[in-house]
Scaffold this active site. Structure first.
Site, PDB file in Angstrom:
ATOM      1  N   HIS A   1      -9.782   0.502   5.104  1.00 18.12           N
ATOM      2  CA  HIS A   1      -8.450   0.605   5.714  1.00 18.12           C
ATOM      3  C   HIS A   1      -8.538   1.403   7.006  1.00 18.12           C
ATOM      4  CE1 HIS A   1      -4.266   1.708   6.378  1.00 18.12           C
ATOM      5  NE2 HIS A   1      -3.995   0.601   5.716  1.00 18.12           N
TER       6      HIS A   1
ATOM      7  N   GLU B   1      -5.095  -5.761  10.655  1.00 21.71           N
ATOM      8  CA  GLU B   1      -3.982  -4.851  10.931  1.00 21.71           C
ATOM      9  C   GLU B   1      -4.254  -4.104  12.238  1.00 21.71           C
ATOM     10  OE1 GLU B   1      -2.004  -3.323   7.007  1.00 21.71           O
ATOM     11  OE2 GLU B   1      -3.860  -2.234   7.304  1.00 21.71           O
TER      12      GLU B   1
ATOM     13  N   ASN C   1       0.858  -1.181   0.000  1.00 22.23           N
ATOM     14  CA  ASN C   1       0.000   0.000   0.000  1.00 22.23           C
ATOM     15  C   ASN C   1       0.901   1.240   0.000  1.00 22.23           C
ATOM     16  OD1 ASN C   1      -1.825   2.012   0.592  1.00 22.23           O
ATOM     17  ND2 ASN C   1      -2.473   1.183   2.575  1.00 22.23           N
ATOM     18  N   LEU C   2       0.841   2.011  -1.079  1.00 24.21           N
ATOM     19  CA  LEU C   2       1.722   3.190  -1.170  1.00 24.21           C
ATOM     20  C   LEU C   2       1.160   4.373  -0.382  1.00 24.21           C
ATOM     21  CD1 LEU C   2       2.804   3.124  -4.951  1.00 24.21           C
ATOM     22  CD2 LEU C   2       3.704   1.815  -3.026  1.00 24.21           C
TER      23      LEU C   2
ATOM     24  N   ALA D   1       3.288  -1.324   4.038  1.00 24.71           N
ATOM     25  CA  ALA D   1       3.510  -0.029   3.398  1.00 24.71           C
ATOM     26  C   ALA D   1       4.933   0.470   3.641  1.00 24.71           C
ATOM     27  CB  ALA D   1       2.500   0.991   3.908  1.00 24.71           C
ATOM     28  N   SER D   2       5.180   1.044   4.829  1.00 24.24           N
ATOM     29  CA  SER D   2       6.362   1.888   5.012  1.00 24.24           C
ATOM     30  C   SER D   2       7.684   1.195   4.753  1.00 24.24           C
ATOM     31  CB  SER D   2       6.354   2.519   6.416  1.00 24.24           C
ATOM     32  OG  SER D   2       6.079   1.565   7.398  1.00 24.24           O
TER      33      SER D   2
END
Ligand SMILES: O=C(CO)COP(=O)(O)O
Length: 222
Positions: free
Chosen positions: A93, A141, A9-10, A202-203
């Site tokens: 999300h 998550e 996920n950007l 993501a990160s």
């Protein structure tokens, strides 16, 4: 068993836009080809079309709105992300929460348009609730670990195990992903060993100096 699934996920990270999004997509294509893992990317909406046109990887929207074409302003039309080339979408999300009724409507819109639905949840109870709506995936998550650099696989494997069990009990056809702080092959292996079919992250990839090296590490123990 299905191929392991890594979904990157950007978000709206600056590092995941324009040239960098393309660089991450190239890295995902390369590592996917080498490893056999499916590596998808969820960019900002405006990057869906260029990424899906130029890269042989699944591209996901980060969100859709449960609307049909018509008089809506400032919404994300599911048909539009489909025609831009998305093969699926995140829904609910942690950074884009929806009501239960909206989640249900988004899953139905996704199904109608042949978009894979990935419903994000925060714990095993919401994973069970999401599974009852029959998405393709539930992605658990824990919000407190998102972007923390601390991996759910190591800090809270129990939530993964409980979610896998809860989803199986409700609907064994729904696949489970997990995410938050995922950063290494070890994190991915723990998640898979606990019964998921992959991870949402993501990160660690988006902010990496060398995204390809991180992706290669993520699939290294599969
Ligand atoms: O929210 C996430 C993926 O959708 C997880 O983010 P991080 O991988 O940065 O913790």
């Amino acid at each position: 068993m299905d191929s392991p699934f890594i979904l990157v996920n950007l978000k709206t990270y600056q590092e995941g836009m324009g040239h960098n999004a393309r660089r991450i997509a190239v890295a995902a294509e390369t590592v996917s080809r080498e490893s056999g893992a499916v590596i998808g990317i969820a960019p900002i909406f405006t990057e869906i079309r260029p990424l899906s046109q130029h890269h042989a990887i699944p591209v996901y929207a980060q969100h859709i709105d449960a609307i049909t074409p018509g008089a809506h302003t400032g919404h994300i039309l599911p048909e539009a992300v489909r025609s831009a080339g998305a093969s699926g979408t995140l829904i609910n999300h942690s950074e884009r929460r929806l009501t239960l009724a909206d989640i249900d409507a988004c899953i139905q819109a996704a199904r109608r348009l042949n978009l894979e639905s990935v419903v994000c949840t925060n714990n095993d109870a919401t994973s069970a609730a999401a599974a009852a709506l029959k998405p393709d995936y539930v992605a658990v998550e824990p919000p407190e670990l998102i972007g923390s650099g601390v991996s759910v696989s190591k800090a809270d494997p129990g939530v993964i195990e409980r979610s896998v069990n809860a989803v199986r009990a409700v609907n064994p056809d729904v696949k489970v992903l997990t995410g938050a702080g995922i950063q290494s092959g070890e994190c991915v292996k723990i998640a898979i060993d606990l019964g998921t079919c992959g991870v949402l992250l993501a990160s660690s990839v988006v902010k990496a100096e060398d995204p390809e090296a991180v992706l290669r590490d993520l699939v290294s123990l599969l």
